[in-house]
Design a protein around this motif. Structure first.
Motif, mmCIF file in Angstrom:
data_model
loop_
_atom_site.group_PDB
_atom_site.id
_atom_site.type_symbol
_atom_site.label_atom_id
_atom_site.label_comp_id
_atom_site.label_asym_id
_atom_site.label_seq_id
_atom_site.Cartn_x
_atom_site.Cartn_y
_atom_site.Cartn_z
ATOM 1 N N ASP B 274 0.836 -1.216 0.000
ATOM 2 C CA ASP B 274 0.000 0.000 0.000
ATOM 3 C C ASP B 274 0.858 1.248 0.000
ATOM 4 N N VAL B 275 1.997 1.155 0.659
ATOM 5 C CA VAL B 275 2.853 2.324 0.870
ATOM 6 C C VAL B 275 4.216 2.045 0.254
ATOM 7 N N ALA B 276 4.505 2.724 -0.858
ATOM 8 C CA ALA B 276 5.781 2.461 -1.538
ATOM 9 C C ALA B 276 6.810 3.521 -1.175
ATOM 10 N N LEU B 277 8.004 3.063 -0.815
ATOM 11 C CA LEU B 277 9.103 3.982 -0.562
ATOM 12 C C LEU B 277 10.034 3.907 -1.772
ATOM 13 N N VAL B 278 10.065 4.979 -2.541
ATOM 14 C CA VAL B 278 10.880 4.981 -3.760
ATOM 15 C C VAL B 278 12.172 5.736 -3.478
ATOM 16 N N SER B 279 13.299 5.184 -3.912
ATOM 17 C CA SER B 279 14.560 5.902 -3.717
ATOM 18 C C SER B 279 15.590 5.384 -4.703
ATOM 19 N N TYR B 280 16.787 5.920 -4.590
ATOM 20 C CA TYR B 280 17.867 5.563 -5.533
ATOM 21 C C TYR B 280 19.193 5.879 -4.848
ATOM 22 N N GLY B 281 20.259 5.280 -5.330
ATOM 23 C CA GLY B 281 21.580 5.554 -4.773
ATOM 24 C C GLY B 281 21.677 5.127 -3.323
ATOM 25 N N ASN B 323 -0.953 -0.451 -7.880
ATOM 26 C CA ASN B 323 -1.849 -0.846 -6.793
ATOM 27 C C ASN B 323 -1.519 -0.179 -5.460
ATOM 28 N N VAL B 324 -0.601 0.741 -5.508
ATOM 29 C CA VAL B 324 -0.117 1.364 -4.282
ATOM 30 C C VAL B 324 -0.984 2.567 -3.931
ATOM 31 N N GLU B 325 -1.210 2.805 -2.622
ATOM 32 C CA GLU B 325 -2.035 3.959 -2.237
ATOM 33 C C GLU B 325 -1.227 5.239 -2.144
ATOM 34 N N LYS B 326 -0.036 5.094 -1.550
ATOM 35 C CA LYS B 326 0.777 6.279 -1.310
ATOM 36 C C LYS B 326 2.204 6.004 -1.741
ATOM 37 N N GLN B 364 15.440 5.082 10.638
ATOM 38 C CA GLN B 364 14.477 5.678 11.576
ATOM 39 C C GLN B 364 13.987 7.038 11.085
ATOM 40 N N GLU B 365 14.895 7.779 10.448
ATOM 41 C CA GLU B 365 14.486 9.097 9.931
ATOM 42 C C GLU B 365 13.423 8.927 8.852
ATOM 43 N N VAL B 366 13.641 7.925 7.991
ATOM 44 C CA VAL B 366 12.675 7.669 6.918
ATOM 45 C C VAL B 366 11.335 7.279 7.538
ATOM 46 N N VAL B 367 11.392 6.341 8.484
ATOM 47 C CA VAL B 367 10.161 5.873 9.135
ATOM 48 C C VAL B 367 9.463 7.041 9.832
ATOM 49 N N GLY B 368 10.274 7.888 10.478
ATOM 50 C CA GLY B 368 9.710 9.031 11.195
ATOM 51 C C GLY B 368 8.881 9.918 10.277
ATOM 52 N N VAL B 369 9.400 10.223 9.109
ATOM 53 C CA VAL B 369 8.658 11.089 8.182
ATOM 54 C C VAL B 369 7.427 10.374 7.639
ATOM 55 N N VAL B 370 7.608 9.109 7.267
ATOM 56 C CA VAL B 370 6.483 8.359 6.697
ATOM 57 C C VAL B 370 5.338 8.278 7.719
ATOM 58 N N ASP B 371 5.701 8.037 8.981
ATOM 59 C CA ASP B 371 4.703 7.925 10.053
ATOM 60 C C ASP B 371 3.785 9.134 10.121
ATOM 61 N N LYS B 372 4.355 10.294 9.908
ATOM 62 C CA LYS B 372 3.553 11.524 9.996
ATOM 63 C C LYS B 372 2.414 11.545 8.985
ATOM 64 N N TRP B 373 2.604 10.814 7.878
ATOM 65 C CA TRP B 373 1.606 10.845 6.812
ATOM 66 C C TRP B 373 0.639 9.670 6.857
ATOM 67 N N LEU B 374 0.937 8.694 7.706
ATOM 68 C CA LEU B 374 0.090 7.488 7.663
ATOM 69 C C LEU B 374 -1.159 7.644 8.524
#
Ligand SMILES: Cc1ncc(C[n+]2csc(CCOP(=O)(O)OP(=O)(O)O)c2C)c(N)n1
Ligand code: SF4
Ligand SMILES: [Mg+2]
Lengths: 281, 374
Positions: B274-281, B323-326, B364-374
């Motif tokens: 449901d929640v895709a984390l897209v990144s590179y490098g 099929n991803v929501e966010k 944790q920083e990534v999770v922290g930001v994502v959490d704010k939006w979930l």
């Protein structure tokens, strides 16, 4: 029968007439260069498929558009590194660089300096018309002091760059000044330069009647040509001090340096083959 | 095939040799100098040439020249040097010169923190040069990917006659990892197609029946024209709208129409997400961990790591994420590639996760930001 010019085999004839203004000195320069190349090909020293012209940007650099050889018309000031790389990869190539005073000595100045320091195996022909012809007559590093240019409308406050002294000081194998007012001499100079290893630098004094001529009140190509001719003195083996660059007192043309030190390719190969027994390069 | 522990930088150097590199020109700059130094030692053993030039401008112009002398050619640099190279990259685009630039990003702007990382130059790497076209950009996140994508970068450059940017960063550059090294015979190596026309009929910019012209080089008797001006198929200056149009569209199409073929990515849990984390490098390293952490907490998260950043394969990426929501775009800058993805995922909720960190942003920083939006 179609009338052909003896230099036609070396020209992309379908591109003639050139883009140069009527009466421009560049045509004389190109003619002399091609005749010198022709003699070297006839002698068997050079092969047509191993000659390449490389130029940056400017009226002079557009000389690369017409010769029927491998040619590169690249970006302003950067012909030298392009040519060095071709030479390193294909040492059988004869790299002829053609550029204006701005292309070679201003924006390309750092590359010239380091090519000289390396004694890179290149023939660098700098056509000095004392202005930026292509862009409409701005200040060049070779513009005589005091003269009007469009970017120094109150007179050029700067000293002129004498590229002959620079080339001699940094150790080029061959350093000569020539002039389109002396086409046979120019041809002989290029002819000789074509046989040198290391860096051969030839400054060619030339006329830009359209811009430089107009700025100094000699818009008529013949008048400007005669004026330059008057200022030129031919000398055999002049000293480097005699290369002084002075519009008022005139210019000495001739060979200022002629030596035969190892070129960049020689030393480069020497160090590599010392390590790899000559097999690698 | 054998395994070695290599840094990302050395993996690039080794892979370039396997790819057939014959000419390297460069100017030292952190964090890339070890690519240069490694090649200076190794490449001559394979008959190649390594030369230090007076600056990055000379280096990239030499690389263009070497390529026209039939050599596979490369340089490596970082932000300040890449900025100096832009004019010549534009030359390489219009003259359709195959070459590879390994761009190892460091912290900017300007001199920034030269030894540390960031992803500030992701847009510059493809849009930086003048002329409004696109250069293919590949981004490794591990030494193994650095190795594999280097081979791919050379192959793309030869196949499409284009410069290619290999966009690494200071973390990937100096992190060790296990790398499967393949021998020359074990990798697919693409070489530029050569003309089959008689010498006098060769036209250096005539794509014949495709979009990419066969390429002759100096010293072969073809009287090649390398032309920086707008030109026709012969390489003759053509200051006309029809010629400009024809050239621009061909140069544009040969890259963009290959976007599907060039596309490369890897993912975790993408088919149940449901929640895709897209990144590179290097940021992708943390993003993958963040996706796992979120899943452990019951969030149906996944990670999509893009290895091809440009040309953007729009259909491919939107299909992967259909099929991803966010969608969260995680990167070590102010949110640059996010803008690109937002443009192609218009019907989806796309959120920027810009994390500025001199190293890799922590999971944790990534999770922290994502959490704010979930
Ligand atoms: C990077 C860059 N800056 C500026 C220009 C514009 N420009 C084109 S030719 C030229 C100067 C030409 O003077 P010179 O080299 O003396 O050649 P000439 O036309 O006099 O033969 C300049 C400034 C350019 N093409 N590229
Ligand atoms: S502007 Fe001057 S240098 Fe250029 S073509 Fe005309 S006369 Fe020659
Ligand atoms: Mg000039």
């Amino acid at each position: 029968m179609a009338v052909t010019h003896p230099l036609d085999p070396y020209l992309r004839v379908d591109r003639i007439p050139t883009m140069w203004c009527p009466g421009c000195g560049l045509g004389i320069a190109l003619g002399a260069i091609l005749r010198a190349i022709d003699r070297r090909i006839e002698e068997g020293l050079l092969k047509k498929e191993n000659i390449a012209f490389v130029g940056g940007i400017g009226c002079t650099a557009r000389m690369t558009l017409y010769p029927y050889f491998d040619s590169a018309h690249v970006i302003h000031g950067r012909a030298i590194p392009f040519a060095i790389a071709v030479k390193v990869v294909k040492p059988e190539m004869k790299m002829v660089i053609v550029g204006g005073d701005g292309d070679i000595a201003a924006i390309g100045g750092n590359h010239l300096l380091h090519a000289l320091k390396r004694n890179a195996d290149l023939l660098v022909i700098m056509v000095n018309n004392m202005t930026y012809g292509m862009t409409g007559g701005q200040l060049a590093p070779t513009t005589p002091r005091g003269l009007y240019t469009t970017t120094t409308p109150y007179g050029n406050p700067e000293r002129e760059l004498n590229v002959i002294k620079l080339a001699a000081a940094l150790g080029a194998n061959y350093v000569a000044r020539s002039s389109i007012t002396h086409p046979q001499l120019l041809e002989r100079t290029i002819y000789k330069a074509l046989a040198k290893r290391g860096l051969a630098f030839v400054e060619v004094l030339s006329t830009c009647p359209e811009i430089f001529g107009r700025h100094i009140g000699l818009r008529n190509p013949v008048d400007l040509y005669m004026e330059l001719k008057k200022k030129v003195t031919v000398k055999t083996n002049p000293s480097i001090e005699e290369s002084d660059y002075d519009w008022g007192r005139g210019f000495v043309i001739g060979e200022f340096v002629d030596r035969d030190e190892p070129g960049f390719l020689d030393t480069y190969r020497e160090y590599i083959s010392k390590s790899f027994g000559g097999g690698a390069v | 095939m054998r395994y070695e522990y290599l840094t990302g930088n050395i993996a690039i150097a080794e892979a370039s040799i396997v790819s057939g590199l014959k000419f390297y020109a460069g100017y030292p700059i952190t964090p890339t100098s070890d690519i240069f130094e490694h090649l200076a030692r190794e490449l001559p053993k394979y008959g190649g040439h390594v030369i230090q030039f007076e600056d990055e401008i000379a280096s990239i112009n030499a690389v263009v020249g070497a390529s026209w002398a039939c050599a596979k050619a490369m340089t490596a640099t970082s932000g300040p040097g890449f900025s100096l190279m832009l004019e010549a990259l534009s030359l390489a685009v219009i003259t359709e010169t195959p070459l590879v630039v390994a761009y190892v990003m460091r912290t900017g702007p300007s001199t920034g923190v030269p030894t540390r990382s960031g992803q500030y130059d992701v847009l510059q790497s493809t849009y930086g040069f003048h002329g409004g076209l696109v250069i293919p950009v590949l981004a490794p996140s591990t030494p193994q990917e650095a190795y594999d994508l280097t081979v791919k970068a050379f192959n793309i450059s030869e196949k499409l006659r284009t410069p290619v940017v290999l966009l690494s960063d200071a973390v990937v550059a100096h992190t060790y990892g296990k790398v499967a090294i393949r021998e020359r015979s074990e990798v697919e190596i693409v070489d530029r197609s050569k003309p089959s026309t008689p010498l006098s009929e060769y036209r250096p910019y005539d794509p014949v029946d495709g979009l990419v012209p066969p390429m002759a080089c100096f010293g072969e008797g073809y009287s090649v024209l390398v032309e920086s001006l707008t030109h026709d198929e012969r390489g003759y200056y053509a200051p006309r709208s029809d010629a400009q149009r024809k050239l621009m569209w061909r140069l544009y199409r040969k890259i963009t129409e290959s976007s599907g073929k060039l596309f490369d990515y890897s993912s975790l849990y993408l088919d149940d997400c449901d929640v895709a984390l897209v990144s590179y490098g290097s940021t992708a390293l943390s993003t993958q961990v963040a996706a796992k952490t979120l899943r452990e907490r019951g969030v149906r998260a996944c990670s999509l790591k893009l290895k091809t950043l440009f040309p953007i394969y729009e259909e491919g990426i939107s299909k992967l994420l259909k099929n991803v929501e966010k969608v969260f775009v995680v990167e070590n800058n102010v949110g640059l590639y996010y803008r690109e993805l937002r443009g192609i995922l218009k019907d989806r909720d796309v959120v920027s996760v810009p994390l500025i960190d001199l190293d890799v942003p922590l999971p944790q920083e990534v999770v922290g930001v994502v959490d704010k939006w979930l």
